[in-house]
Design a protein around this motif. Structure first.
Motif, PDB file in Angstrom:
ATOM      1  N   GLU A   1       0.835  -1.205   0.000  1.00 50.14           N
ATOM      2  CA  GLU A   1       0.000   0.000   0.000  1.00 50.14           C
ATOM      3  C   GLU A   1       0.868   1.253   0.000  1.00 50.14           C
ATOM      4  OE1 GLU A   1      -3.556   2.150   2.598  1.00 50.14           O
ATOM      5  OE2 GLU A   1      -2.867   0.136   3.157  1.00 50.14           O
ATOM      6  N   VAL A   2       1.979   1.220   0.751  1.00 48.58           N
ATOM      7  CA  VAL A   2       2.911   2.353   0.735  1.00 48.58           C
ATOM      8  C   VAL A   2       3.420   2.581  -0.681  1.00 48.58           C
ATOM      9  CG1 VAL A   2       5.155   3.194   1.536  1.00 48.58           C
ATOM     10  CG2 VAL A   2       3.621   2.043   3.141  1.00 48.58           C
ATOM     11  N   ALA A   3       3.839   1.501  -1.352  1.00 50.18           N
ATOM     12  CA  ALA A   3       4.347   1.620  -2.718  1.00 50.18           C
ATOM     13  C   ALA A   3       3.292   2.198  -3.659  1.00 50.18           C
ATOM     14  CB  ALA A   3       4.814   0.249  -3.216  1.00 50.18           C
ATOM     15  N   ALA A   4       2.057   1.717  -3.543  1.00 48.77           N
ATOM     16  CA  ALA A   4       0.982   2.182  -4.419  1.00 48.77           C
ATOM     17  C   ALA A   4       0.686   3.656  -4.188  1.00 48.77           C
ATOM     18  CB  ALA A   4      -0.267   1.338  -4.203  1.00 48.77           C
ATOM     19  N   ARG A   5       0.610   4.056  -2.934  1.00 51.01           N
ATOM     20  CA  ARG A   5       0.271   5.452  -2.625  1.00 51.01           C
ATOM     21  C   ARG A   5       1.398   6.407  -2.990  1.00 51.01           C
ATOM     22  NH1 ARG A   5      -2.461   5.402   3.277  1.00 51.01           N
ATOM     23  NH2 ARG A   5      -2.074   7.654   3.019  1.00 51.01           N
ATOM     24  N   LEU A   6       2.613   5.904  -3.079  1.00 54.02           N
ATOM     25  CA  LEU A   6       3.741   6.730  -3.506  1.00 54.02           C
ATOM     26  C   LEU A   6       3.924   6.712  -5.021  1.00 54.02           C
ATOM     27  CD1 LEU A   6       6.395   5.925  -0.749  1.00 54.02           C
ATOM     28  CD2 LEU A   6       5.166   8.075  -1.084  1.00 54.02           C
ATOM     29  N   GLY A   7       3.055   5.985  -5.729  1.00 55.91           N
ATOM     30  CA  GLY A   7       3.131   5.939  -7.177  1.00 55.91           C
ATOM     31  C   GLY A   7       4.313   5.139  -7.694  1.00 55.91           C
ATOM     32  N   LEU A   8       4.729   4.133  -6.921  1.00 55.44           N
ATOM     33  CA  LEU A   8       5.901   3.339  -7.282  1.00 55.44           C
ATOM     34  C   LEU A   8       5.540   2.094  -8.073  1.00 55.44           C
ATOM     35  CD1 LEU A   8       7.869   3.719  -3.928  1.00 55.44           C
ATOM     36  CD2 LEU A   8       8.212   4.982  -6.064  1.00 55.44           C
ATOM     37  N   GLY A   9       4.271   1.926  -8.377  1.00 55.21           N
ATOM     38  CA  GLY A   9       3.858   0.822  -9.232  1.00 55.21           C
ATOM     39  C   GLY A   9       3.823  -0.519  -8.529  1.00 55.21           C
ATOM     40  N   THR A  10       4.134  -1.558  -9.258  1.00 54.09           N
ATOM     41  CA  THR A  10       3.978  -2.928  -8.768  1.00 54.09           C
ATOM     42  C   THR A  10       5.312  -3.541  -8.358  1.00 54.09           C
ATOM     43  OG1 THR A  10       4.111  -3.749 -11.048  1.00 54.09           O
ATOM     44  CG2 THR A  10       1.908  -3.310 -10.152  1.00 54.09           C
ATOM     45  N   VAL A  11       6.177  -2.736  -7.786  1.00 51.97           N
ATOM     46  CA  VAL A  11       7.490  -3.228  -7.351  1.00 51.97           C
ATOM     47  C   VAL A  11       7.314  -4.213  -6.194  1.00 51.97           C
ATOM     48  CG1 VAL A  11       8.677  -1.139  -8.069  1.00 51.97           C
ATOM     49  CG2 VAL A  11       7.805  -1.317  -5.719  1.00 51.97           C
ATOM     50  N   PRO A  12       8.286  -5.093  -5.948  1.00 53.11           N
ATOM     51  CA  PRO A  12       8.223  -5.955  -4.764  1.00 53.11           C
ATOM     52  C   PRO A  12       8.137  -5.090  -3.501  1.00 53.11           C
ATOM     53  CG  PRO A  12      10.006  -6.639  -6.220  1.00 53.11           C
ATOM     54  CD  PRO A  12       9.500  -5.338  -6.742  1.00 53.11           C
ATOM     55  N   ALA A  13       7.262  -5.476  -2.589  1.00 55.56           N
ATOM     56  CA  ALA A  13       7.069  -4.699  -1.366  1.00 55.56           C
ATOM     57  C   ALA A  13       6.638  -5.649  -0.254  1.00 55.56           C
ATOM     58  CB  ALA A  13       6.022  -3.608  -1.576  1.00 55.56           C
ATOM     59  N   PHE A  14       7.271  -5.530   0.900  1.00 54.81           N
ATOM     60  CA  PHE A  14       6.954  -6.437   2.004  1.00 54.81           C
ATOM     61  C   PHE A  14       7.328  -5.799   3.337  1.00 54.81           C
ATOM     62  CE2 PHE A  14      11.154  -7.354   0.361  1.00 54.81           C
ATOM     63  CZ  PHE A  14      11.951  -7.421   1.490  1.00 54.81           C
ATOM     64  N   ASP A  15       6.746  -6.356   4.417  1.00 53.83           N
ATOM     65  CA  ASP A  15       6.984  -5.881   5.780  1.00 53.83           C
ATOM     66  C   ASP A  15       7.980  -6.776   6.499  1.00 53.83           C
ATOM     67  OD1 ASP A  15       4.922  -4.197   5.092  1.00 53.83           O
ATOM     68  OD2 ASP A  15       3.599  -4.790   6.754  1.00 53.83           O
ATOM     69  N   ILE A  16       8.665  -6.206   7.478  1.00 54.42           N
ATOM     70  CA  ILE A  16       9.442  -6.989   8.432  1.00 54.42           C
ATOM     71  C   ILE A  16       9.071  -6.519   9.834  1.00 54.42           C
ATOM     72  CG2 ILE A  16      11.353  -7.482   6.863  1.00 54.42           C
ATOM     73  CD1 ILE A  16      12.937  -5.279   8.229  1.00 54.42           C
ATOM     74  N   ALA A  17       9.039  -7.457  10.776  1.00 54.65           N
ATOM     75  CA  ALA A  17       8.692  -7.150  12.169  1.00 54.65           C
ATOM     76  C   ALA A  17       9.828  -7.639  13.053  1.00 54.65           C
ATOM     77  CB  ALA A  17       7.373  -7.819  12.547  1.00 54.65           C
ATOM     78  N   SER A  18      10.750  -6.757  13.355  1.00 56.13           N
ATOM     79  CA  SER A  18      11.894  -7.108  14.213  1.00 56.13           C
ATOM     80  C   SER A  18      11.980  -6.169  15.403  1.00 56.13           C
ATOM     81  CB  SER A  18      13.197  -7.069  13.397  1.00 56.13           C
ATOM     82  OG  SER A  18      13.175  -8.036  12.386  1.00 56.13           O
ATOM     83  N   GLY A  19      10.812  -5.795  15.927  1.00 55.73           N
ATOM     84  CA  GLY A  19      10.776  -4.948  17.106  1.00 55.73           C
ATOM     85  C   GLY A  19      11.409  -3.597  16.832  1.00 55.73           C
ATOM     86  N   CYS A  20      11.995  -3.027  17.866  1.00 54.92           N
ATOM     87  CA  CYS A  20      12.630  -1.724  17.741  1.00 54.92           C
ATOM     88  C   CYS A  20      13.927  -1.794  16.949  1.00 54.92           C
ATOM     89  CB  CYS A  20      12.874  -1.130  19.128  1.00 54.92           C
ATOM     90  SG  CYS A  20      11.343  -0.755  20.010  1.00 54.92           S
ATOM     91  N   SER A  21      14.387  -3.003  16.632  1.00 56.12           N
ATOM     92  CA  SER A  21      15.554  -3.185  15.773  1.00 56.12           C
ATOM     93  C   SER A  21      15.165  -3.312  14.307  1.00 56.12           C
ATOM     94  CB  SER A  21      16.335  -4.441  16.205  1.00 56.12           C
ATOM     95  OG  SER A  21      16.784  -4.325  17.533  1.00 56.12           O
ATOM     96  N   GLY A  22      13.902  -3.103  13.985  1.00 55.73           N
ATOM     97  CA  GLY A  22      13.418  -3.321  12.633  1.00 55.73           C
ATOM     98  C   GLY A  22      14.140  -2.511  11.576  1.00 55.73           C
TER      99      GLY A  22
END
Length: 355
Positions: free
Chosen positions: A109-130
């Motif tokens: 959604e971040v990529a889409a709203r920034l107009g970056l198209g269909t690039v690979p996009a994913f989340d990571i959850a590593s706490g405050c070290s993320g």
């Protein structure tokens, strides 16, 4: 936990040996406009402003009103792209521990709203070290030769995960987002990220947690309908505080050593803004002069995964981080997870909104 034992050092990837590096090309930050003061937070409680300042080091924090994690991420990401003079990237990575939804990830959604198209996009959850984990991952994506430019955003609206009745947790945390654009460049050049030190200790996962909302809690509630799991964050503060100073100190020491530096070579350390006492302890343990471990916790609190990139962007925009300085980045938090790296600060633009 003994974080002083050095983990095995993996051989460098062939791309790293060829001289390809991941270089800082632009930084951005966004913090919400609403300022929550200690006086407003504490009301008539006997433990007020002076107690919070003395124990945590926080006077104010920013709280998102009507904005969620992706909203903040989009603003910080746009600022980083503007700073880098970039209109496109090859991938987007979002580091967060306060996702807007369990599914899907927020990065697309971040990529889409920034107009970056269909690039690979994913989340990571590593706490405050993320953010440090994200830097390591994005750096590897670039040095492998698979990507030329990556947008990394760390965004947390952690106020949404705090118990409204727990004023102490509310005193610690604030909301914010920071972002960097990394580009392929020459390894060892100013702005090129140095070797990383990353580690974790899952045996202590329950020291910082949000117990409710996940698969474990849902399955147990199905089996025992009366059982409840809190949807709010909880932390064993004293236990974490004792380990955070030693953990970040050891991690920075390993990263500095892998870069071929000495601790005395460091001009600045940008550390996770967990608690001013932790920052002071880190300064002492590393043997650095006062002020060389940067801090903005007094005005922004602990912004979780966003704390390091927000501080980086603000310090760069203010000129505190100037070209040629030898800088270490470090963080420690839920997981438990920690990470550090080094960089010789480059000529790079930063756009920081709301500072």
């Amino acid at each position: 936990m003994d974080t002083s034992a050095s983990p095995p050092v993996l051989p460098p990837a062939p791309a790293a040996a060829s001289g390809r590096g991941a270089v800082l090309a632009g930084l951005g930050a966004y913090v919400p406009p609403r300022v929550l003061t200690n006086a407003e937070l504490c009301g008539r409680r006997p433990l007020g402003d002076e107690w919070i300042r003395a124990r945590i080091g926080v006077a104010n924090r920013r709280v998102a009103d009507g904005e969620a994690t992706v909203d903040l991420a989009v603003r910080a990401g746009r600022h980083a792209l503007t700073a880098a003079g970039a209109s496109a990237v090859d991938a987007v990575v979002l580091a967060t521990i306060s996702p807007d939804r369990l599914l899907p990830a927020g990065a697309p959604e971040v990529a889409a709203r920034l107009g970056l198209g269909t690039v690979p996009a994913f989340d990571i959850a590593s706490g405050c070290s993320g953010f440090l984990y994200g830097l390591g991952l994005a750096s590897s994506m670039i040095t492998s030769g698979a990507f030329e430019r990556v947008l990394l955003v760390a965004s947390d609206v952690f106020s949404a995960f705090l118990d409204p009745q727990d004023w102490l947790m509310a005193a610690i945390f604030g909301d914010g987002a920071g972002a960097v654009v990394l580009c392929a460049g020459e390894a060892g050049a100013p702005g090129s990220l140095g070797p990383f030190d990353l580690g974790s200790d899952g045996a202590q996962a329950d020291l910082l947690e949000v117990p409710g909302g996940g698969a474990r809690a849902r399955k147990r509630q199905l089996a025992s309908p009366g059982e409840e799991f809190s949807p709010y964050f909880r932390m064993d503060g004293p236990a974490v505080r004792k380990q955070a100073v030693v953990g970040m100190c050891d991690s920075v020491t390993r990263a500095v050593d892998r870069a071929g530096w000495l601790l005395g070579d460091l001009d600045m350390v940008v550390a996770h803004q967990a608690n001013q006492r932790i920052l002071d302890g880190l300064t002492a343990e590393l043997g650095l002069a006062p002020g060389r471990v940067l801090s903005h916790i007094e005005q922004y609190g602990n912004t979780a995964a966003a704390s390091v990139p927000v501080l980086l962007a603000q310090a760069a925009a203010a000129g505190t981080l100037s070209p040629g300085l030898r800088v270490a980045l470090t963080a420690y938090g839920a997981g438990l997870a920690w990470g550090s790296t080094t960089v010789v600060w480059p000529e790079v633009r930063a756009v920081a909104e709301g500072g």
